[in-house]
Design a protein around this motif. Structure first.
Motif, PDB file in Angstrom:
ATOM      1  N   LEU A 239       0.822  -1.207   0.000  1.00  0.00           N
ATOM      2  CA  LEU A 239       0.000   0.000   0.000  1.00  0.00           C
ATOM      3  C   LEU A 239       0.858   1.259   0.000  1.00  0.00           C
ATOM      4  N   ARG A 240       1.922   1.260   0.789  1.00  0.00           N
ATOM      5  CA  ARG A 240       2.820   2.424   0.812  1.00  0.00           C
ATOM      6  C   ARG A 240       3.457   2.653  -0.556  1.00  0.00           C
ATOM      7  N   THR A 241       3.906   1.580  -1.192  1.00  0.00           N
ATOM      8  CA  THR A 241       4.532   1.709  -2.509  1.00  0.00           C
ATOM      9  C   THR A 241       3.551   2.265  -3.529  1.00  0.00           C
ATOM     10  N   ARG A 242       2.336   1.713  -3.542  1.00  0.00           N
ATOM     11  CA  ARG A 242       1.330   2.209  -4.489  1.00  0.00           C
ATOM     12  C   ARG A 242       0.991   3.666  -4.232  1.00  0.00           C
ATOM     13  N   PHE A 243       0.915   4.041  -2.957  1.00  0.00           N
ATOM     14  CA  PHE A 243       0.600   5.430  -2.628  1.00  0.00           C
ATOM     15  C   PHE A 243       1.707   6.360  -3.118  1.00  0.00           C
ATOM     16  N   GLN A 244       2.955   5.984  -2.910  1.00  0.00           N
ATOM     17  CA  GLN A 244       4.072   6.811  -3.359  1.00  0.00           C
ATOM     18  C   GLN A 244       4.064   6.957  -4.883  1.00  0.00           C
ATOM     19  N   LEU A 245       3.800   5.856  -5.578  1.00  0.00           N
ATOM     20  CA  LEU A 245       3.743   5.911  -7.047  1.00  0.00           C
ATOM     21  C   LEU A 245       2.590   6.793  -7.520  1.00  0.00           C
ATOM     22  N   LEU A 246       1.445   6.670  -6.872  1.00  0.00           N
ATOM     23  CA  LEU A 246       0.311   7.514  -7.233  1.00  0.00           C
ATOM     24  C   LEU A 246       0.653   8.984  -7.032  1.00  0.00           C
TER      25      LEU A 246
END
Length: 100
Positions: free
Chosen positions: A56-63
């Motif tokens: 979730l953290r990775t996806r949030f950073q990419l978003l």
């Protein structure tokens, strides 16, 4: 809000700081509130996607890097509500209800 330093990573032989998009904690909390059973499971998965805290953290950073500073959290909150509503009231019927 200001971005917080997450750590350093080697890129092309040099170290670069990795900055955290503001709102990551709030995004994780929003997901946990909407899907507590998913978050508490041994292998968190939502709509076929792994949902560990790191995922979730990775996806949030990419978003955040795609949509711009400060724009990621409102999108995540809106999307979490839409996905949960779809699962609970539409798309996957009873199977979707069991996930939450």
């Amino acid at each position: 809000r200001s971005r917080r330093l997450l750590g350093c990573r080697a890129v092309g032989g040099e170290l670069r700081a990795v900055l955290q998009e503001p709102g990551a904690e709030e995004a994780l909390a929003a997901f946990a509130k909407k899907c507590p059973k998913v978050v508490a499971s041994a292998e968190p998965n939502f709509l076929g996607n792994p949902c560990t805290e790191a995922d979730l953290r990775t996806r949030f950073q990419l978003l955040g890097s795609l949509v711009g500073r400060g724009e990621a959290l409102p999108l995540v909150e809106e999307e979490i509500g839409a996905a949960v509503n779809f699962t609970l009231y539409g798309g996957s019927g009873a199977a979707g209800n069991a996930e939450h």
